[in-house]
Design an enzyme around this catalytic site. Structure first.
Site, PDB file in Angstrom:
ATOM      1  N   ALA A   1       0.846  -1.195   0.000  1.00  0.00           N
ATOM      2  CA  ALA A   1       0.000   0.000   0.000  1.00  0.00           C
ATOM      3  C   ALA A   1       0.882   1.245   0.000  1.00  0.00           C
ATOM      4  O   ALA A   1       1.855   1.322   0.754  1.00  0.00           O
ATOM      5  CB  ALA A   1      -0.913   0.004   1.218  1.00  0.00           C
ATOM      6  N   LYS A   2       0.519   2.203  -0.839  1.00  0.00           N
ATOM      7  CA  LYS A   2       1.228   3.488  -0.835  1.00  0.00           C
ATOM      8  C   LYS A   2       0.478   4.389   0.148  1.00  0.00           C
ATOM      9  O   LYS A   2      -0.419   5.148  -0.225  1.00  0.00           O
ATOM     10  CB  LYS A   2       1.265   4.088  -2.238  1.00  0.00           C
ATOM     11  CG  LYS A   2       2.213   5.283  -2.376  1.00  0.00           C
ATOM     12  CD  LYS A   2       2.320   5.711  -3.829  1.00  0.00           C
ATOM     13  CE  LYS A   2       3.197   6.950  -3.997  1.00  0.00           C
ATOM     14  NZ  LYS A   2       4.621   6.669  -3.714  1.00  0.00           N
ATOM     15  N   ALA A   3       0.849   4.248   1.413  1.00  0.00           N
ATOM     16  CA  ALA A   3       0.131   4.913   2.504  1.00  0.00           C
ATOM     17  C   ALA A   3       1.015   5.974   3.149  1.00  0.00           C
ATOM     18  O   ALA A   3       2.236   5.812   3.258  1.00  0.00           O
ATOM     19  CB  ALA A   3      -0.303   3.891   3.554  1.00  0.00           C
TER      20      ALA A   3
END
Length: 316
Positions: free
Chosen positions: A157-159
């Site tokens: 996830a690009k969080a």
């Protein structure tokens, strides 16, 4: 520094740049509860074109799904919103930042009553690691900070929260006089930079760490794999021991912001001849031909702004 533009897309409509605000007690401020993307729009002979927009949208939706954030827009609506944002700001070449965050509601960790807000901004942004880096390369170090371990924070996830780890890597590198840091995974193998994937070249083969090495599935990373295959350059996804960095013939970073940036030294040890190598240059040259529309769009990666009709208004 960030260059403001006129408008930001917010939950289905364009609003003035200065009106895109959140409350200090929004969930995202305390807990880092956001997912986001970084996308480039390049100027081509056919006008501005968004590079791999739908692939970035898919990753944004995937990141949100992992974090149980329901985005009330389809992939096509989000891509149209990016087009609308670029058009609305009269931009030709720019960086696009979609961000989905948990807003103002409950102050506790459980975000049950916090709205999910969607913003898309677009603004000019140059070379992430410096204009000269594309040709001359950069000096980097192996960071003392490892990448996040499996089953702690999801690396796929690009969080926003993940980038606290990235900040530690980048700040340590800067303090010690390097342009960037390379992080190892929890097993001690090469993972990635603070905001870039990494490729290592030895004896004509290109190696890159697998997703299981706490690697973000980079859109540019995937593009380079396909470009290398098209150029008939052997490419292998495998675990990479730290010491291979020191005896590599060439090493380079990839990312939306970094594009394809050569690495000329690691921990003060020159990489190869200490400047951009021939395989890196071949891959880099083809990549820039593709993104600027100078060669055939064999993979259907470019969304030309002029070819997309005016998007219809959408509501959450």
């Amino acid at each position: 520094m960030l260059q403001p533009t006129e408008k930001i897309w917010y939950n289905g409509k364009l609003i003035p740049w200065n009106d895109a605000k959140i409350h200090v007690l929004s969930h995202v401020v305390s807990y880092g509860s956001s997912v986001f993307e970084g996308i480039r729009c390049y100027l081509t002979d056919r006008g501005p074109a968004i590079f791999r927009g739908i692939d970035h949208v898919r990753r944004l939706l995937d990141s949100a799904k992992i974090y149980r954030m329901e985005i009330p827009f389809t992939a096509d609506q989000l891509l149209s919103a990016m087009v609308e944002t670029v058009r609305g700001n009269g931009l030709e070449s720019c960086y696009i930042r979609p961000i989905v965050l948990r807003g103002y509601g409950d102050v506790g960790v459980l975000p049950r009553n916090n709205p999910v807000e969607t913003y898309i901004a677009a603004y000019p942004w140059g070379r992430y690691l410096g204009e000269e880096a594309i040709n001359d390369g950069v000096d980097v170090c192996v960071s003392s900070w490892n990448r996040i371990a499996p089953n702690t924070l999801p690396a796929l996830a690009k969080a926003g929260a993940n980038y606290m780890n990235s900040q530690l890597i980048r700040m340590e590198a800067a303090i010690n006089g390097y342009a960037e840091g390379i992080a190892l995974d929890e097993a001690g193998y090469v993972s990635e930079g603070s905001g870039e994937n990494i490729f290592v070249i030895r004896d004509g083969k290109v190696f890159t760490p697998p997703l299981g090495a706490s690697v973000l599935p980079g859109i540019t990373r995937d593009s380079i794999v396909k470009v290398a295959q098209q150029l008939q350059i052997p490419i292998v996804e495998t675990i990479i021991p730290r010491e291979l960095l020191y005896i590599a013939d060439e090493v380079f970073f990839t990312g939306t912001a970094a594009e394809v940036t050569p690495i000329r030294s690691i921990d003060r040890i020159p990489v190869g001849a200490g400047h951009r190598g021939p395989i890196t240059e071949r891959i880099q040259s083809r990549y820039f031909e593709v993104v600027h529309g100078k060669t055939g769009d064999d993979f259907g990666w470019l969304t030309f702004i002029s070819s997309v009709r005016d998007p219809e208004p959408v509501t959450a």
